[in-house]
Design an enzyme around this catalytic site. Structure first.
Site, PDB file in Angstrom:
ATOM      1  N   HIS A  65      -5.555 -33.646  17.220  1.00  0.00           N
ATOM      2  CA  HIS A  65      -4.440 -34.483  17.681  1.00  0.00           C
ATOM      3  C   HIS A  65      -3.312 -33.636  18.237  1.00  0.00           C
ATOM      4  O   HIS A  65      -2.181 -34.095  18.349  1.00  0.00           O
ATOM      5  CB  HIS A  65      -3.944 -35.358  16.531  1.00  0.00           C
ATOM      6  N   LYS A  73       9.434  -1.089  14.690  1.00  0.00           N
ATOM      7  CA  LYS A  73      10.036  -0.763  13.390  1.00  0.00           C
ATOM      8  C   LYS A  73      11.076   0.336  13.555  1.00  0.00           C
ATOM      9  O   LYS A  73      12.168   0.274  12.988  1.00  0.00           O
ATOM     10  CB  LYS A  73       8.972  -0.240  12.414  1.00  0.00           C
ATOM     11  N   GLU A 125      -4.894  -6.799  14.690  1.00  0.00           N
ATOM     12  CA  GLU A 125      -4.436  -5.443  14.373  1.00  0.00           C
ATOM     13  C   GLU A 125      -5.611  -4.471  14.529  1.00  0.00           C
ATOM     14  O   GLU A 125      -5.431  -3.305  14.832  1.00  0.00           O
ATOM     15  CB  GLU A 125      -3.877  -5.366  12.939  1.00  0.00           C
ATOM     16  N   GLU A 181      10.455  -4.703   4.661  1.00  0.00           N
ATOM     17  CA  GLU A 181      10.524  -6.094   4.211  1.00  0.00           C
ATOM     18  C   GLU A 181      10.237  -6.192   2.711  1.00  0.00           C
ATOM     19  O   GLU A 181      10.979  -6.830   1.955  1.00  0.00           O
ATOM     20  CB  GLU A 181       9.495  -6.961   4.970  1.00  0.00           C
ATOM     21  N   GLY A 230      -4.790  -1.900   5.095  1.00  0.00           N
ATOM     22  CA  GLY A 230      -3.986  -3.043   4.636  1.00  0.00           C
ATOM     23  C   GLY A 230      -4.680  -4.375   4.874  1.00  0.00           C
ATOM     24  O   GLY A 230      -4.780  -5.219   3.985  1.00  0.00           O
ATOM     25  N   ARG A 231      -5.198  -4.572   6.093  1.00  0.00           N
ATOM     26  CA  ARG A 231      -5.799  -5.878   6.425  1.00  0.00           C
ATOM     27  C   ARG A 231      -7.206  -6.039   5.860  1.00  0.00           C
ATOM     28  O   ARG A 231      -7.836  -7.077   6.040  1.00  0.00           O
ATOM     29  CB  ARG A 231      -5.785  -6.073   7.943  1.00  0.00           C
ATOM     30  N   LYS A 274       0.841  -1.197   0.000  1.00  0.00           N
ATOM     31  CA  LYS A 274       0.000   0.000   0.000  1.00  0.00           C
ATOM     32  C   LYS A 274       0.880   1.254   0.000  1.00  0.00           C
ATOM     33  O   LYS A 274       0.683   2.162  -0.790  1.00  0.00           O
ATOM     34  CB  LYS A 274      -0.916  -0.037   1.223  1.00  0.00           C
TER      35      LYS A 274
HETATM   36  O1  F6P Z   1       2.622  -3.977   9.946  1.00  0.00           O
HETATM   37  C1  F6P Z   1       1.772  -2.933   9.709  1.00  0.00           C
HETATM   38  C2  F6P Z   1       1.282  -2.801   8.307  1.00  0.00           C
HETATM   39  O2  F6P Z   1       1.085  -1.455   8.099  1.00  0.00           O
HETATM   40  C3  F6P Z   1       0.011  -3.594   8.038  1.00  0.00           C
HETATM   41  O3  F6P Z   1      -1.117  -2.987   8.548  1.00  0.00           O
HETATM   42  C4  F6P Z   1       0.041  -3.682   6.556  1.00  0.00           C
HETATM   43  O4  F6P Z   1      -0.872  -4.611   6.071  1.00  0.00           O
HETATM   44  C5  F6P Z   1       1.488  -4.056   6.349  1.00  0.00           C
HETATM   45  O5  F6P Z   1       2.187  -3.281   7.311  1.00  0.00           O
HETATM   46  C6  F6P Z   1       2.041  -3.852   4.981  1.00  0.00           C
HETATM   47  O6  F6P Z   1       1.977  -2.526   4.562  1.00  0.00           O
HETATM   48  P1  F6P Z   1       2.185  -2.118   3.053  1.00  0.00           P
HETATM   49  O7  F6P Z   1       1.101  -2.733   2.250  1.00  0.00           O
HETATM   50  O8  F6P Z   1       2.126  -0.622   3.036  1.00  0.00           O
HETATM   51  O9  F6P Z   1       3.531  -2.628   2.605  1.00  0.00           O
END
Ligand code: F6P
Length: 537
Positions: A385, A505, A354, A213, A268-269, A207
């Site tokens: 199990h 972060k 979240e 990452e 995002g979620r 987003k």
């Molecule tokens: O870890 C927090 C967060 O902002 C989530 O809410 C989101 O889904 C994720 O990081 C990834 O964010 P982006 O889509 O901006 O890379």
């Protein structure tokens, strides 16, 4: 601590009512009412929702519904669906429901009807998905795409990977799908193992297009590709971006023509039905994807219009509140009796935790009551199990959601009978248990009786549907989305920000150079200094 819910008449009445209910057993509730199984049952949208095995009476439900009314759920729902900026800490509308709205609908944000833009992106996605599926889209050296790698994390990964796994039955088996999320290089290394760069498409899903990452993995992917193709022009044939940030996408080297956009009012979620769903659409095709969106929309409409006492997400949410705030439950198990839903609990963890993991209200006051539960689970029967022992005989109350389908997607009827028998049996065992008399009646030695007693009285919901289809997956996801929204309204918290992810972060960014420059002075606490020192060697 002040408790903003204590002035609520329904909350007070629930506190009193809880004193009556806390020792009431499901055994007695069922024996007093032969129709209980029908009384607490909703059959709608192709879902049979059995909530009779909960520690509730008709009065409990009435009071919980009164609580939702007092907390303004109807008004807050209207505000969300109509694009009001209910995410007040980020001054944003919350309109994931618009992503699955049919073409003719009008939903205004800042004076603009967003529905045509949404459909424009969906149509571009469909064109692109079809060109990948048909082989018309060629890689830089003229070969068709055989592997799709989605790079994203959180909402930009969990929805795509969950939907891919859930709908694998419907997917194109000529294309390999992989998902990279972790900054751990093993994730990337495994994802591209045995892939041919000439036939690989990377979808960079972010987003913000700033996430450490994802951007690190995307840069590594670019290098991996260029190591073989050795020409920057190859990027345009092997990279697409899903983002709200065109400037950063183009700066990365991805052409704006290869970007599928969405908007700041998609959290995002809550984004799996935005452009973030591109990998899903490539996997299952645009028609199945439309069916999935239709399923989401059906649940959106049910949530928006059904009376609270017949409203599936509202009842789920209120039951959660009943257990968390009155019985002191801390977790919620989600147990799909459908192997394709193996990533569904992990997906729900971000969605629910979240969203509801907040300790202050919208006004910034400490809540004074518990909010979001820990969501967890595994597909049945594997969980049976493993951890079911604790659910049956442990000391904690763990409400369970069982999810099952009448018709299997495989041609192995015996397996399906065994699977579903187990799901139904677990709900029965949890609710009614086995008394000491019953154990003795089986001739069990007295010293083992206590060990073999099942207290029962352990609550569960069962969601039974016809078959796992794209539409039914859409209904299930939207059901949990609206349940968590309902809980947030009752608790008075913001379900749409996630400030709790920031601190770690920021600290990691400070620690990175400290790991890399061995001489750098360490000014953390003694524990953190030691850990950094150990890594430096
Ligand atoms: O870890 C927090 C967060 O902002 C989530 O809410 C989101 O889904 C994720 O990081 C990834 O964010 P982006 O889509 O901006 O890379």
């Amino acid at each position: 601590m002040t408790n903003p819910l204590t002035p609520s008449p329904a909350w007070k009445l629930l506190e009193e009512h809880f004193r009556e209910m806390k020792n009431t057993s499901l055994r007695s509730l069922f024996s007093e009412d032969n129709n209980r199984g029908e009384r607490f049952l909703i059959e709608n949208l192709g879902i049979l929702f059995d909530f009779s095995k909960h520690r509730i009476s008709t009065k409990t439900l009435e009071l919980l519904v009164q609580l939702a009314e007092e907390r303004g759920l109807a008004e807050k729902t209207r505000a969300m669906f109509s694009g009001e900026k209910i995410n007040i800490t980020e001054n944003r509308a919350v309109l994931h429901t618009a992503l699955r709205a049919p073409k003719g609908l009008v939903i205004m944000v800042d004076g603009i009807n967003v529905v045509p833009e949404i459909h424009e992106v969906l149509e571009r996605m469909a064109g692109f998905a079809n060109s990948i599926r048909s082989g018309a889209w060629k890689g830089f050296t003229g070969k068709p795409i055989r592997s799709v790698v989605n790079i994203g994390i959180g909402g930009s990964d969990l929805g795509p990977v969950m939907a891919y796994e859930a709908l694998k039955f419907y997917s194109d088996r000529n294309i390999t799908f992989r998902f990279v999320s972790n900054i751990d290089g093993n994730d990337f290394a495994e994802a591209v193992k045995n892939l041919d760069p000439e036939e690989t498409l990377f979808i960079v899903a972010s987003k913000t297009f700033t996430t450490l990452e994802t951007m690190t993995n995307a840069r590594t992917a670019r290098q991996w590709l260029l190591d073989k193709l050795a020409d920057d022009r190859a990027i345009a044939r092997h990279f697409v971006a899903l983002s709200t940030n065109e400037e950063l996408v183009t700066r990365f080297g991805i052409d704006a023509g290869n970007m599928f956009g969405f908007w700041d009012w998609v959290g995002g979620r809550y984004s799996m039905t935005s452009a973030i769903g591109l990998s899903t659409m490539i996997a299952i095709g645009p028609d199945n994807y439309s069916d999935m969106l239709a399923g989401f929309h059906e649940m959106d409409e049910h949530f928006r219009t059904a009376p609270f006492d017949r409203n599936i997400p509202v009842i789920m949410a209120l039951l959660g509140i009943w257990y968390i705030d009155f019985f002191g439950a801390q977790t919620q198990a989600v147990l799909p009796y459908e192997n394709y839903l193996k990533r569904f609990p992990a997906y729900l963890q971000q969605l629910t935790m979240e969203s509801a993991g907040k300790h202050v209200t919208l006004d910034g006051e400490n809540t004074g009551y518990d909010t979001g539960a820990v969501y967890w689970g595994e597909p049945g029967t594997n969980g049976q199990h493993s951890f079911y022992q604790l659910i049956h005989q442990g000391t904690m109350l763990i409400p369970c959601d069982f999810i099952g389908f009448r018709r299997a997607l495989h041609p192995l009827p015996l397996h399906q009978d065994y699977l579903i028998a187990n799901m139904i049996a677990q709900g029965e065992a949890l609710a009614f248990g086995k008394t000491a008399e019953e154990v003795r009646g089986e001739g069990v030695a007295e010293n083992l009786v206590a060990h073999k007693v099942f207290e029962g009285n352990r609550p569960s919901s069962t969601f039974f549907m016809e078959k796992l289809t794209p539409a039914n997956l859409g209904k299930l996801v939207a059901m949990y989305e609206h349940a968590v929204f309902t809980q947030s309204v009752v608790w008075g918290i913001n379900a749409f920000d996630q400030m709790g992810v920031e601190l770690g972060k920021v600290l990691a960014m400070k620690i990175i150079p400290e790991l890399q420059e061995k001489g750098k002075l360490l000014e953390h606490d003694s524990s953190t200094n030691n850990l950094i020192g150990y890594y430096r060697g």
